[in-house]
Scaffold this active site. Structure first.
Site, PDB file in Angstrom:
ATOM      1  N   ASP A   8      32.814  54.397  36.634  1.00  0.00           N
ATOM      2  CA  ASP A   8      33.257  53.001  36.737  1.00  0.00           C
ATOM      3  C   ASP A   8      32.155  52.032  37.167  1.00  0.00           C
ATOM      4  O   ASP A   8      31.665  52.086  38.298  1.00  0.00           O
ATOM      5  CB  ASP A   8      34.398  52.887  37.741  1.00  0.00           C
ATOM      6  CG  ASP A   8      35.592  53.753  37.398  1.00  0.00           C
ATOM      7  OD1 ASP A   8      35.398  54.936  37.069  1.00  0.00           O
ATOM      8  OD2 ASP A   8      36.729  53.259  37.493  1.00  0.00           O
ATOM      9  N   GLU A  39      35.973  49.074  33.191  1.00  0.00           N
ATOM     10  CA  GLU A  39      37.154  48.288  33.551  1.00  0.00           C
ATOM     11  C   GLU A  39      36.958  47.424  34.798  1.00  0.00           C
ATOM     12  O   GLU A  39      37.766  46.530  35.052  1.00  0.00           O
ATOM     13  CB  GLU A  39      38.366  49.213  33.742  1.00  0.00           C
ATOM     14  CG  GLU A  39      38.352  50.036  35.001  1.00  0.00           C
ATOM     15  CD  GLU A  39      39.701  49.964  35.721  1.00  0.00           C
ATOM     16  OE1 GLU A  39      40.691  49.539  35.114  1.00  0.00           O
ATOM     17  OE2 GLU A  39      39.739  50.316  36.902  1.00  0.00           O
ATOM     18  N   ASN A  40      35.894  47.664  35.557  1.00  0.00           N
ATOM     19  CA  ASN A  40      35.586  46.837  36.733  1.00  0.00           C
ATOM     20  C   ASN A  40      34.302  46.040  36.565  1.00  0.00           C
ATOM     21  O   ASN A  40      33.757  45.520  37.535  1.00  0.00           O
ATOM     22  CB  ASN A  40      35.445  47.713  37.983  1.00  0.00           C
ATOM     23  CG  ASN A  40      36.691  48.491  38.330  1.00  0.00           C
ATOM     24  OD1 ASN A  40      36.652  49.716  38.449  1.00  0.00           O
ATOM     25  ND2 ASN A  40      37.811  47.813  38.473  1.00  0.00           N
ATOM     26  N   ASN A  67      43.316  50.627  34.328  1.00  0.00           N
ATOM     27  CA  ASN A  67      44.440  49.771  34.717  1.00  0.00           C
ATOM     28  C   ASN A  67      44.072  48.307  34.893  1.00  0.00           C
ATOM     29  O   ASN A  67      44.947  47.444  34.936  1.00  0.00           O
ATOM     30  CB  ASN A  67      45.080  50.302  36.004  1.00  0.00           C
ATOM     31  CG  ASN A  67      44.111  50.371  37.161  1.00  0.00           C
ATOM     32  OD1 ASN A  67      43.108  51.093  37.102  1.00  0.00           O
ATOM     33  ND2 ASN A  67      44.379  49.637  38.229  1.00  0.00           N
ATOM     34  N   HIS A  68      42.768  47.987  34.977  1.00  0.00           N
ATOM     35  CA  HIS A  68      42.347  46.582  35.078  1.00  0.00           C
ATOM     36  C   HIS A  68      41.977  45.984  33.719  1.00  0.00           C
ATOM     37  O   HIS A  68      41.358  44.919  33.660  1.00  0.00           O
ATOM     38  CB  HIS A  68      41.148  46.460  36.027  1.00  0.00           C
ATOM     39  CG  HIS A  68      41.502  46.664  37.466  1.00  0.00           C
ATOM     40  ND1 HIS A  68      42.365  45.831  38.149  1.00  0.00           N
ATOM     41  CD2 HIS A  68      41.108  47.620  38.354  1.00  0.00           C
ATOM     42  CE1 HIS A  68      42.487  46.256  39.398  1.00  0.00           C
ATOM     43  NE2 HIS A  68      41.737  47.345  39.544  1.00  0.00           N
ATOM     44  N   HIS A 150      41.846  58.018  33.394  1.00  0.00           N
ATOM     45  CA  HIS A 150      41.751  57.033  34.462  1.00  0.00           C
ATOM     46  C   HIS A 150      42.997  57.178  35.336  1.00  0.00           C
ATOM     47  O   HIS A 150      44.067  56.642  35.027  1.00  0.00           O
ATOM     48  CB  HIS A 150      41.672  55.636  33.841  1.00  0.00           C
ATOM     49  CG  HIS A 150      41.119  54.601  34.760  1.00  0.00           C
ATOM     50  ND1 HIS A 150      39.770  54.478  35.028  1.00  0.00           N
ATOM     51  CD2 HIS A 150      41.729  53.642  35.499  1.00  0.00           C
ATOM     52  CE1 HIS A 150      39.572  53.474  35.859  1.00  0.00           C
ATOM     53  NE2 HIS A 150      40.744  52.959  36.168  1.00  0.00           N
ATOM     54  N   HIS A 175      38.380  56.151  37.978  1.00  0.00           N
ATOM     55  CA  HIS A 175      39.287  55.283  38.730  1.00  0.00           C
ATOM     56  C   HIS A 175      39.124  55.353  40.238  1.00  0.00           C
ATOM     57  O   HIS A 175      39.205  54.333  40.908  1.00  0.00           O
ATOM     58  CB  HIS A 175      40.762  55.548  38.389  1.00  0.00           C
ATOM     59  CG  HIS A 175      41.726  54.728  39.191  1.00  0.00           C
ATOM     60  ND1 HIS A 175      41.815  53.348  39.055  1.00  0.00           N
ATOM     61  CD2 HIS A 175      42.642  55.066  40.141  1.00  0.00           C
ATOM     62  CE1 HIS A 175      42.749  52.892  39.878  1.00  0.00           C
ATOM     63  NE2 HIS A 175      43.259  53.907  40.556  1.00  0.00           N
ATOM     64  N   HIS A 177      36.459  56.185  42.068  1.00  0.00           N
ATOM     65  CA  HIS A 177      35.151  55.662  42.478  1.00  0.00           C
ATOM     66  C   HIS A 177      34.345  56.570  43.405  1.00  0.00           C
ATOM     67  O   HIS A 177      33.303  56.157  43.908  1.00  0.00           O
ATOM     68  CB  HIS A 177      35.306  54.285  43.147  1.00  0.00           C
ATOM     69  CG  HIS A 177      35.675  53.186  42.222  1.00  0.00           C
ATOM     70  ND1 HIS A 177      35.380  51.864  42.467  1.00  0.00           N
ATOM     71  CD2 HIS A 177      36.338  53.196  41.031  1.00  0.00           C
ATOM     72  CE1 HIS A 177      35.829  51.098  41.484  1.00  0.00           C
ATOM     73  NE2 HIS A 177      36.425  51.902  40.594  1.00  0.00           N
TER      74      HIS A 177
END
Length: 260
Positions: A8, A39-40, A67-68, A150, A175, A177
């Site tokens: 991530d 996604e981040n 999810n983001h 994720h 997810h 991290h």
């Protein structure tokens, strides 16, 4: 075939880590394909077209989400047209974007499938039964399939790894991290790790300033998250995959750290 998968990417520090470390890693490990979870990548939540292009320019060739995925409204303007970007396949029918895609390298096609867990995350379609359906479709194109799962719960990740052992080349958790110490080859030739880890600020709590999160635990009061400064890190795995069978030969976890 040698694949580099980056954990991530969190905000500008994560993008700076990709800029700093990616080319040397590609050269040191003779990497054929580079995939990253993004996604981040936009200020810690979501992805914009500008930032996707930035990551492509640094040498990332394919991006996965989580999810983001919908946190930046800009993604609605390009996700349907971007073949190098996928979101979790188990979002409802009609959601923008695609849940799996393909990329070519050294004459072979690599399939990438993105799935979201359901424990402590939104209750999407069952990733287990859905995975079999999507993998069967992908197998018509290539035996090389990499799954980005994720998910929050380690039990859900490990279970999916065993469930897909022998059916895909790799199941790579994202997810949470934090890079886990369980990178291994499963019994039927699938590479597995519970979490690849985070690419971003090292002295942080999952990328956020540690003082903010500590105070939130102490007070139970809401607080605005801010990305941490200081040393940056890249967390990733290297996969060696047999191009004919699609089975993994090796998985190696990687960490690199530098001053910002």
């Amino acid at each position: 075939m040698r694949v580099l998968f980056i954990g991530d990417i969190v905000g500008k520090p994560g993008r700076e880590a990709v800029k700093r470390f990616l080319k040397p890693l590609q050269e040191d490990y003779n990497v054929d394909v580079t995939i990253a979870n993004a996604e981040n990548a936009a200020a810690g939540k979501g992805l914009t077209k500008e930032i996707a292009e930035e990551l492509y320019n640094y040498g990332v060739q394919f991006l996965t989400m989580g999810n983001h995925v919908w946190d930046q409204r800009d993604i609605m303007n390009f996700i349907d047209r971007e073949s190098r970007l996928i979101r979790p396949a188990n979002y409802p029918v009609g959601a923008p974007g695609q849940g799996y895609g393909f990329i070519r390298a050294i004459g072979s096609k690599i399939g990438v499938l993105n799935l979201s867990g359901r424990i402590f995350l939104p209750p999407l379609e069952d990733p287990f039964s859905g995975a079999i359906r999507w993998i069967n479709q992908m197998k018509q194109e290539t035996p090389i399939i990499i799954v980005d799962f994720h998910a929050e719960a380690t039990s859900e990740k490990v279970a999916l790894g065993w469930f897909l052992d022998g059916k895909v080349s790799a199941v790579l958790g994202t997810h949470t991290h934090i890079q886990t110490a369980d990178a291994r080859l499963l019994q039927q030739g699938t590479a597995y790790i519970t979490d690849v880890g985070m690419t971003g600020p090292r002295d942080s709590v999952l990328g956020v300033k540690k003082e903010i999160i500590i105070n939130r635990f102490l007070t139970q009061l809401p607080a605005k998250f801010e990305l941490a400064n200081g040393p940056i890190q890249i967390n990733a795995v290297i996969l060696d995959i047999d191009e004919e069978s699609g089975k993994a030969r090796k998985i190696e976890a990687i960490q690199r750290v530098a001053d910002a």
